[in-house]
Write an enzyme that holds these catalytic residues in place. Structure first.
Site, short mmCIF file in Angstrom:
data_model
loop_
_atom_site.label_atom_id
_atom_site.label_comp_id
_atom_site.label_asym_id
_atom_site.label_seq_id
_atom_site.Cartn_x
_atom_site.Cartn_y
_atom_site.Cartn_z
N HIS A 241 -1.63 1.90 -1.78
CA HIS A 241 -2.60 2.53 -2.65
C HIS A 241 -3.02 3.86 -2.01
O HIS A 241 -2.72 4.13 -0.85
CB HIS A 241 -3.85 1.65 -2.80
CG HIS A 241 -3.65 0.44 -3.64
ND1 HIS A 241 -3.23 0.50 -4.95
CD2 HIS A 241 -3.83 -0.88 -3.36
CE1 HIS A 241 -3.17 -0.72 -5.45
NE2 HIS A 241 -3.52 -1.59 -4.51
N CYS B 207 -0.43 6.84 -6.17
CA CYS B 207 -0.94 7.76 -7.19
C CYS B 207 -1.50 9.01 -6.52
O CYS B 207 -1.72 9.06 -5.32
CB CYS B 207 -2.04 7.10 -8.02
SG CYS B 207 -1.55 5.56 -8.81
#
Length: 477
Positions: A317, A360
């Site tokens: 992440h 991301c």
């Protein structure tokens, strides 16, 4: 030059680089005497016997030509270059011939696929037993010279062979034959007191052509005029190629970050493809932010002189400018790449360093519409999740490539059963075309394929960022 400096340089050279130096010295040393040379010190002794190492000028030329500028710090010389004589090939200041540099530059740009083609095309002109022993393009060129199939005056066979493999390389030979070869020779200044190289002088370009009045340049109407391709390829000669580090964060210790099912598929795919590409793969699962930094710092302190490249893959992440450790700690992309910059890791200077980051770059979505999908259609196929987080900081240092799963401020997607969209497509494209295509072409294909899909009603657009200075092709071992 003193023996200690030559000994230090010898310790840093591998067998391929010694072979390249011997090839470049064939115009100043007897070929028979070079055939027995296996180590750098043996070559240096022969050069000293011929008084070719009175100063460091000639050796500097050799090291720069084989892209080992990092070894110039071992040399000590006057900051002034030797005065240029009307004939540069003097005993006091020997120079590499344009012909020898041409052949070396051509050998650098021959891919493994084209090397195989060359050997096939030359099989009816050269002794097959000797040709089979050639594992590099430089070896093939040396064998052509040995069997009187190639010389400064007879370049036709080489040009015809290259025309069947690579038209641009064939054009280089034609430019040389017609007096239009562009030399990339350069000699940087060396700081005598500090024993450190000053800022290298960029390669000077000299053009040899028939003289014309008013500075005109001559070309034939029948031939297209191509700019000189001075980019070249990163050499891929070592086995193994180097290290491939995988940091795979799946199980997180904080409630703010969910686990990442499906990432084990990405880890397996990366491990498989880069093992086949000749890299030593090391996997670290579920690292905290501090341990992530420790792993890359330790890798940066290792000796990479016998490596061609470095690959680092981070699956986690993150958010803009950083990735997360399993403890929720943030690790900036700059801190991941910094241990491998040329100032911190000299043994990787001038070598490609590839970072692929599945994360991301923000919390937004890229716009895109997709048809509604019923629960029955997704049953057993996994669902798409986003890896909230990213990587933005791009180092200014040369020879880095950072492949991002998505553009800034947007999320990337991962299938909980099949793995992430970006990493899976990257591995597919490396399998299909990586052994013959420039890495930037491969990543463009990844962009194209990923951009066609629709995930959770949204789109995804990968984004490579790079400071590569040469073309990079990753052949399978």
């Amino acid at each position: 030059m003193d023996i200690l400096s030559l000994s230090r340089i010898d310790e840093e050279l591998d067998s391929f680089e010694v072979a390249a130096l011997c090839f470049l010295c064939q115009d100043v040393l007897n070929r028979k005497r070079l055939e027995s040379v296996r180590e750098g010190r043996e070559l240096f002794l022969r050069l000293r016997e011929k008084d070719l190492l009175k100063n460091s000028h000639f050796l500097s030329q050799l090291l720069i030509t084989i892209h080992r500028e990092d070894l110039l710090s071992y040399l000590e010389t006057d900051s002034r270059q030797p005065e240029q004589e009307s004939n540069p090939q003097t005993d006091a200041s020997p120079a590499l011939s344009q012909y020898r540099m041409l052949l070396y530059q051509v050998s650098e740009d021959v891919t493994q696929e084209n090397l195989n083609k060359m050997k096939f095309l030359l099989s009816n002109k050269l002794a097959k037993g000797r040709l089979d022993l050639c594992t590099t393009a430089l070896g093939v060129l040396a064998e052509m010279e040995r069997q009187n199939c190639l010389s400064e005056q007879t370049l036709e066979v080489l040009e015809e062979t290259l025309m069947e493999c690579d038209a641009q390389l064939a054009m280089k030979i034609k430019q040389y034959r017609t007096g239009g070869f562009l030399s990339r020779e350069t000699v940087p200044h060396i700081n005598q007191r500090g024993n450190n190289p000053q800022t290298p002088v960029r390669p000077s370009v000299t053009v040899t052509q028939p003289s014309c009045e008013d500075g005109e340049r001559l070309f034939t109407d029948s031939d297209p005029v191509f700019p000189s391709d001075s980019i070249g390829y990163y050499p891929m000669t070592h086995n193994p190629r180097g290290w491939c580090l995988i940091i795979n964060n799946e199980h997180f210790e904080t409630d703010e970050l969910t686990n990442r099912p499906g990432t084990e598929k990405d880890k397996s795919a990366i491990e498989s493809v880069f093992s086949r590409l000749g890299f030593k793969v090391k996997v670290f699962d579920n690292l905290t932010a501090a341990k992530m930094l420790k792993v890359v710092e330790d890798l940066g302190k290792m000796n990479h002189f016998d490596a061609d490249a470095l690959v680092v893959c981070v699956l986690s992440h993150g958010e803009i400018g950083c990735v997360f450790g399993v403890d929720g700690g943030k690790v900036t992309v700059r801190s991941l790449t910094f241990p491998f910059t040329s100032g911190e890791c000299r043994s990787l200077a001038g070598k490609p360093k590839l970072f692929f980051i599945q994360a991301c770059q923000g919390s937004g979505y890229q716009r895109g519409m997709s048809p509604a999908v019923s629960p029955e259609q997704t049953e057993g196929r996994g669902t798409f999740e986003s890896d909230a987080g990213p990587v933005q900081s791009i180092p200014s240092d040369a020879d880095f490539l950072i492949g991002m799963a998505t553009v800034e401020e947007c999320k990337s997607f991962r299938n909980t059963k099949e793995g992430s969209i970006y990493i899976q497509e990257l591995c597919r494209q490396l399998e299909r075309a990586g052994t013959r295509e420039n890495i930037l072409t491969v990543l463009t294909c990844v962009n194209s394929e990923v951009s066609k899909g629709e995930y959770l009603y949204h789109k995804q657009m990968p984004e490579p960022k790079y400071t590569l200075t040469k073309k990079l092709v990753l052949p399978f071992i």
